[in-house]
Design a protein around this motif. Structure first.
Motif, PDB file in Angstrom:
ATOM      1  N   THR A  90       0.754  -1.140  -0.176  1.00  0.00           N
ATOM      2  CA  THR A  90       0.190  -0.277   0.049  1.00  0.00           C
ATOM      3  C   THR A  90       0.839   1.199  -0.094  1.00  0.00           C
ATOM      4  OG1 THR A  90      -1.584  -1.105   1.299  1.00  0.00           O
ATOM      5  CG2 THR A  90      -1.823   1.338   1.265  1.00  0.00           C
ATOM      6  N   GLN A  91       0.615   2.405  -0.956  1.00  0.00           N
ATOM      7  CA  GLN A  91       1.276   3.649  -0.731  1.00  0.00           C
ATOM      8  C   GLN A  91       0.451   4.535   0.048  1.00  0.00           C
ATOM      9  OE1 GLN A  91       1.924   4.296  -5.007  1.00  0.00           O
ATOM     10  NE2 GLN A  91       4.039   3.251  -4.635  1.00  0.00           N
ATOM     11  N   VAL A  92       1.137   5.366   0.844  1.00  0.00           N
ATOM     12  CA  VAL A  92       0.457   6.392   1.619  1.00  0.00           C
ATOM     13  C   VAL A  92       1.253   7.748   1.281  1.00  0.00           C
ATOM     14  CG1 VAL A  92      -0.199   7.238   3.859  1.00  0.00           C
ATOM     15  CG2 VAL A  92       0.022   4.588   3.459  1.00  0.00           C
ATOM     16  N   ASP A  93       0.422   8.684   0.947  1.00  0.00           N
ATOM     17  CA  ASP A  93       1.147  10.195   0.772  1.00  0.00           C
ATOM     18  C   ASP A  93       0.759  10.738   2.273  1.00  0.00           C
ATOM     19  OD1 ASP A  93       1.599   9.505  -1.724  1.00  0.00           O
ATOM     20  OD2 ASP A  93       0.007  10.412  -2.790  1.00  0.00           O
ATOM     21  N   VAL A  94       1.840  11.385   2.602  1.00  0.00           N
ATOM     22  CA  VAL A  94       1.882  11.996   4.011  1.00  0.00           C
ATOM     23  C   VAL A  94       2.167  13.385   3.558  1.00  0.00           C
ATOM     24  CG1 VAL A  94       2.567  12.319   6.216  1.00  0.00           C
ATOM     25  CG2 VAL A  94       2.532   9.827   5.337  1.00  0.00           C
ATOM     26  N   GLN A  95       1.086  14.315   4.063  1.00  0.00           N
ATOM     27  CA  GLN A  95       1.239  15.704   3.711  1.00  0.00           C
ATOM     28  C   GLN A  95       1.972  16.495   5.130  1.00  0.00           C
ATOM     29  OE1 GLN A  95       0.718  16.883   0.834  1.00  0.00           O
ATOM     30  NE2 GLN A  95      -0.051  14.971   0.080  1.00  0.00           N
ATOM     31  N   LEU A  96       2.775  17.098   5.120  1.00  0.00           N
ATOM     32  CA  LEU A  96       3.451  17.932   6.046  1.00  0.00           C
ATOM     33  C   LEU A  96       3.490  19.197   6.190  1.00  0.00           C
ATOM     34  CD1 LEU A  96       6.592  15.578   6.552  1.00  0.00           C
ATOM     35  CD2 LEU A  96       4.574  15.266   7.767  1.00  0.00           C
ATOM     36  N   ASP A  97       3.452  20.144   7.106  1.00  0.00           N
ATOM     37  CA  ASP A  97       3.421  21.563   6.823  1.00  0.00           C
ATOM     38  C   ASP A  97       4.834  21.768   7.165  1.00  0.00           C
ATOM     39  OD1 ASP A  97       4.031  21.499   9.788  1.00  0.00           O
ATOM     40  OD2 ASP A  97       2.057  22.535  10.369  1.00  0.00           O
ATOM     41  N   GLU A  98       5.321  23.205   7.307  1.00  0.00           N
ATOM     42  CA  GLU A  98       6.752  23.680   7.323  1.00  0.00           C
ATOM     43  C   GLU A  98       7.110  23.225   8.729  1.00  0.00           C
ATOM     44  OE1 GLU A  98       3.777  26.518   8.619  1.00  0.00           O
ATOM     45  OE2 GLU A  98       3.983  25.834   6.485  1.00  0.00           O
ATOM     46  N   ASN A  99       6.616  22.961   9.688  1.00  0.00           N
ATOM     47  CA  ASN A  99       6.959  22.490  10.771  1.00  0.00           C
ATOM     48  C   ASN A  99       7.173  20.887  10.903  1.00  0.00           C
ATOM     49  OD1 ASN A  99       7.440  25.128  12.119  1.00  0.00           O
ATOM     50  ND2 ASN A  99       5.229  25.401  12.146  1.00  0.00           N
ATOM     51  N   PHE A 100       6.871  20.294   9.983  1.00  0.00           N
ATOM     52  CA  PHE A 100       6.891  18.806   9.828  1.00  0.00           C
ATOM     53  C   PHE A 100       5.738  18.135  10.430  1.00  0.00           C
ATOM     54  CE2 PHE A 100      11.232  20.566   9.085  1.00  0.00           C
ATOM     55  CZ  PHE A 100      11.379  20.062   7.759  1.00  0.00           C
ATOM     56  N   THR A 101       4.770  19.036  11.005  1.00  0.00           N
ATOM     57  CA  THR A 101       3.435  18.406  11.459  1.00  0.00           C
ATOM     58  C   THR A 101       2.610  17.602  10.428  1.00  0.00           C
ATOM     59  OG1 THR A 101       3.640  19.962  13.146  1.00  0.00           O
ATOM     60  CG2 THR A 101       1.523  18.821  12.989  1.00  0.00           C
ATOM     61  N   VAL A 102       2.032  16.565  10.760  1.00  0.00           N
ATOM     62  CA  VAL A 102       0.989  16.031   9.614  1.00  0.00           C
ATOM     63  C   VAL A 102      -0.202  17.057   9.420  1.00  0.00           C
ATOM     64  CG1 VAL A 102      -0.275  13.801   9.225  1.00  0.00           C
ATOM     65  CG2 VAL A 102       2.271  13.532  10.139  1.00  0.00           C
ATOM     66  N   VAL A 103      -0.353  17.062   8.354  1.00  0.00           N
ATOM     67  CA  VAL A 103      -1.665  17.796   8.040  1.00  0.00           C
ATOM     68  C   VAL A 103      -2.801  17.013   7.412  1.00  0.00           C
ATOM     69  CG1 VAL A 103      -0.639  19.974   8.393  1.00  0.00           C
ATOM     70  CG2 VAL A 103      -0.671  19.172   6.068  1.00  0.00           C
ATOM     71  N   GLY A 104      -2.173  15.971   6.877  1.00  0.00           N
ATOM     72  CA  GLY A 104      -3.053  14.967   6.032  1.00  0.00           C
ATOM     73  C   GLY A 104      -2.506  13.449   5.570  1.00  0.00           C
ATOM     74  N   THR A 105      -3.109  12.814   5.395  1.00  0.00           N
ATOM     75  CA  THR A 105      -2.627  11.430   4.686  1.00  0.00           C
ATOM     76  C   THR A 105      -3.627  10.933   3.802  1.00  0.00           C
ATOM     77  OG1 THR A 105      -3.692  10.011   6.167  1.00  0.00           O
ATOM     78  CG2 THR A 105      -1.430  10.734   6.848  1.00  0.00           C
ATOM     79  N   GLU A 106      -3.259  10.208   2.609  1.00  0.00           N
ATOM     80  CA  GLU A 106      -4.096   9.751   1.460  1.00  0.00           C
ATOM     81  C   GLU A 106      -3.705   8.185   1.234  1.00  0.00           C
ATOM     82  OE1 GLU A 106      -5.625  10.377  -2.977  1.00  0.00           O
ATOM     83  OE2 GLU A 106      -5.070  12.221  -1.678  1.00  0.00           O
TER      84      GLU A 106
END
Length: 110
Positions: A90-106
């Motif tokens: 399974t592939q998961v895209d992890v979205q991070l903000d400029e502080n490396f905080t997770v803001v979303g996954t898909e």
């Protein structure tokens, strides 16, 4: 043996070369992964080396492990995007903000 040139043969040869060049260009464009929904002038940028370790660590912590297979900076959804392939494929895209905080996954939800 005639030294006369045949305009129709020359035109057909030139036309064939143009057609072949167009076909090769089309295949190269298709292989590049561009499609109509993307801006063809926009290119993906890898996360700078100075930030890469932090982005990968944050993404792997979010997914609980796996292998980082692709990274991108300043995509349309967040500052950093890290693609992680889990052990089951399974592939998961992890979205991070400029502080490396997770803001979303898909996930591709295989």
């Amino acid at each position: 043996m005639s030294t006369q040139r045949h305009p129709r043969k020359i035109a057909a040869t030139i036309g064939g070369v143009v057609l072949a060049t167009g076909a090769v260009t089309g295949v190269a464009f298709a292989a590049s992964g561009n499609d109509d929904t993307e801006d063809p002038t926009e290119t993906e940028q890898a996360i700078p080396t100075t930030d890469l370790d932090r982005a990968e660590a944050a993404a792997l912590a979010e997914t609980g492990g796996g292998t980082v297979t692709e990274t991108e900076v300043d995509d349309e959804e967040s500052k950093y995007e890290v693609e992680v392939t889990l052990d089951d494929g399974t592939q998961v895209d992890v979205q991070l903000d400029e502080n490396f905080t997770v803001v979303g996954t898909e996930s591709d939800d295989r």
